[in-house]
Design a protein around this motif. Structure first.
Motif, PDB file in Angstrom:
ATOM      1  N   LEU A  29      26.813 -23.918 -11.851  1.00  0.00           N
ATOM      2  CA  LEU A  29      26.412 -23.099 -10.705  1.00  0.00           C
ATOM      3  C   LEU A  29      27.218 -23.448  -9.459  1.00  0.00           C
ATOM      4  N   GLN A  30      27.486 -24.734  -9.253  1.00  0.00           N
ATOM      5  CA  GLN A  30      28.288 -25.158  -8.102  1.00  0.00           C
ATOM      6  C   GLN A  30      29.708 -24.600  -8.197  1.00  0.00           C
ATOM      7  N   ALA A  31      30.281 -24.656  -9.393  1.00  0.00           N
ATOM      8  CA  ALA A  31      31.641 -24.151  -9.586  1.00  0.00           C
ATOM      9  C   ALA A  31      31.697 -22.646  -9.352  1.00  0.00           C
ATOM     10  N   GLU A  32      30.695 -21.917  -9.832  1.00  0.00           N
ATOM     11  CA  GLU A  32      30.661 -20.470  -9.623  1.00  0.00           C
ATOM     12  C   GLU A  32      30.568 -20.133  -8.138  1.00  0.00           C
ATOM     13  N   ARG A  33      29.701 -20.839  -7.450  1.00  0.00           N
ATOM     14  CA  ARG A  33      29.556 -20.596  -6.007  1.00  0.00           C
ATOM     15  C   ARG A  33      30.837 -20.933  -5.258  1.00  0.00           C
ATOM     16  N   PHE A  34      31.492 -22.008  -5.691  1.00  0.00           N
ATOM     17  CA  PHE A  34      32.725 -22.442  -5.032  1.00  0.00           C
ATOM     18  C   PHE A  34      33.821 -21.376  -5.125  1.00  0.00           C
ATOM     19  N   VAL A  35      34.085 -20.885  -6.326  1.00  0.00           N
ATOM     20  CA  VAL A  35      35.176 -19.918  -6.494  1.00  0.00           C
ATOM     21  C   VAL A  35      34.819 -18.571  -5.868  1.00  0.00           C
ATOM     22  N   GLN A  36      33.560 -18.180  -5.923  1.00  0.00           N
ATOM     23  CA  GLN A  36      33.164 -16.908  -5.325  1.00  0.00           C
ATOM     24  C   GLN A  36      33.275 -16.964  -3.803  1.00  0.00           C
ATOM     25  N   SER A  56      40.554 -29.935 -18.516  1.00  0.00           N
ATOM     26  CA  SER A  56      39.186 -29.415 -18.412  1.00  0.00           C
ATOM     27  C   SER A  56      38.949 -28.656 -17.114  1.00  0.00           C
ATOM     28  N   CYS A  57      39.679 -28.993 -16.053  1.00  0.00           N
ATOM     29  CA  CYS A  57      39.486 -28.296 -14.778  1.00  0.00           C
ATOM     30  C   CYS A  57      39.874 -26.819 -14.902  1.00  0.00           C
ATOM     31  N   GLU A  58      40.907 -26.526 -15.675  1.00  0.00           N
ATOM     32  CA  GLU A  58      41.287 -25.132 -15.897  1.00  0.00           C
ATOM     33  C   GLU A  58      40.187 -24.396 -16.663  1.00  0.00           C
ATOM     34  N   GLU A  59      39.585 -25.073 -17.611  1.00  0.00           N
ATOM     35  CA  GLU A  59      38.500 -24.457 -18.378  1.00  0.00           C
ATOM     36  C   GLU A  59      37.283 -24.201 -17.502  1.00  0.00           C
ATOM     37  N   VAL A  60      36.925 -25.174 -16.671  1.00  0.00           N
ATOM     38  CA  VAL A  60      35.784 -25.019 -15.762  1.00  0.00           C
ATOM     39  C   VAL A  60      36.025 -23.850 -14.812  1.00  0.00           C
ATOM     40  N   GLU A  63      35.628 -20.415 -16.555  1.00  0.00           N
ATOM     41  CA  GLU A  63      34.215 -20.087 -16.769  1.00  0.00           C
ATOM     42  C   GLU A  63      33.541 -19.733 -15.451  1.00  0.00           C
ATOM     43  N   ALA A  64      33.869 -20.486 -14.395  1.00  0.00           N
ATOM     44  CA  ALA A  64      33.219 -20.273 -13.102  1.00  0.00           C
ATOM     45  C   ALA A  64      33.549 -18.912 -12.506  1.00  0.00           C
ATOM     46  N   ILE A  65      34.789 -18.483 -12.672  1.00  0.00           N
ATOM     47  CA  ILE A  65      35.195 -17.208 -12.083  1.00  0.00           C
ATOM     48  C   ILE A  65      34.909 -16.042 -13.018  1.00  0.00           C
TER      49      ILE A  65
END
Length: 305
Positions: A29-36, A56-60, A63-65
């Motif tokens: 959820l934090q990653a999704e909010r960050f990229v949005q 793994s950062c590319e994978e995260v 998924e987040a975006i």
């Protein structure tokens, strides 16, 4: 956000790049909010590397975006390759293999920009040229650049590589500005006159290569942020004074200092703190005066000849 052309290309990029080295530390959820939030702020240029989180950062990020064709059209993706455990590797085989992995993890068919990470002294530029030609002809990479390279290393690539080098990612901040300081101290006896990078700042300006400053808040080599650091009292006093004048944070002013340079730089910010990211973005709309730029430079302990 204000944009600039990346190098000699026709690719228009935001003046602030979002570095994704630490995105792996966020939950879903934090990653999704960050990229949005980044997209909402107009910061749609995301910088990666295949070594960040061992991929793994590319994978995260993907998924987040919620990567999809429609999402991909809205963003610009840059990644880096060439660092392997215990060595650097610019061989054709490794570059091609690395890009395949990067594309798979990012869930995309192409990169807008690929950078060669740290210099490989065993580089055979003919192989780099072959790799770049293949990546370009197959549509996997649209633009190419380097990271942490000096002018002669770039010239060596240019002897064989036909694609323009559009960017050079270099460490640069108020407290790590030797590439600027040496230009002030030409023909002087001070340590500041030592040319450690082959005049890379002037070289990039001469050849229209966009400098992408990394670690824009660090002093030393990952020794911590200089902002709010009691070791740098005079610098923080001056930065805070100017920040109050513009009614922004000290973070904003630290980035605005880099953007004030006429080299048209594109700082790469590595924060995962949303409020700090927003403060960085505000710098795109601030132009420090010449006096303010020099006041900050001198407050950092630099002495003009």
């Amino acid at each position: 956000m204000r944009t600039i052309p990346l190098g000699t290309s026709k690719l228009e990029v935001p003046v602030i790049a979002i570095g994704c080295m630490r995105i792996g530390s966020l939950d879903k959820l934090q990653a999704e909010r960050f990229v949005q939030t980044a997209l909402e702020e107009g910061a749609n240029f995301f910088d990666h590397a295949d070594i960040y989180g061992k991929g793994s950062c590319e994978e995260v990020f993907a998924e987040a975006i919620q990567m999809s064709p429609s999402v991909r059209e809205r963003i610009l993706l840059q990644s880096k390759c060439g660092i392997r455990p215990g060595m650097f590797d610019f061989s054709k085989e490794h570059i091609l293999h690395a890009v395949v992995g990067i594309l798979k993890r990012l869930k995309t068919e192409y990169l807008d920009v690929l950078l060669l990470h740290r210099p490989d002294t065993l580089v055979e530029p003919e192989e780099v040229a072959e790799a770049f030609d293949l990546l370009e002809s197959t549509g996997k990479v649209r633009h190419f650049g380097v990271s942490n390279q000096n002018p002669m290393q770039i010239q060596l690539l240019h002897k064989y590589v036909k694609q323009p080098i559009v960017a050079n990612q270099l460490q640069l901040s108020i407290m790590n500005a030797t590439m600027i300081s040496q230009g002030f101290n030409v023909n002087m006896e001070s340590n500041s006159a030592v040319n450690r990078d082959g005049s890379v700042l002037d070289f990039c300006r001469l050849h229209d290569i966009t400098i992408q400053p990394w670690s824009p808040f660090q002093h030393g080599f990952f020794e911590g942020s200089f902002l709010g650091n009691e070791k740098f009292h005079e610098l923080n006093k001056k930065v805070d004074e100017i920040a109050a004048r513009y009614e922004v944070s000290n973070t904003t002013i630290a980035i605005a200092w880099l953007l004030r340079h006429p080299a048209n730089m594109q700082p790469v910010i590595g924060t995962t703190n949303i409020d700090r990211m927003k403060d960085c973005v505000k710098a795109a709309h601030i132009r420090l005066t010449r006096e303010e730029w020099y006041d900050i430079y001198r407050a950092a302990g630099n002495v003009l000849p």
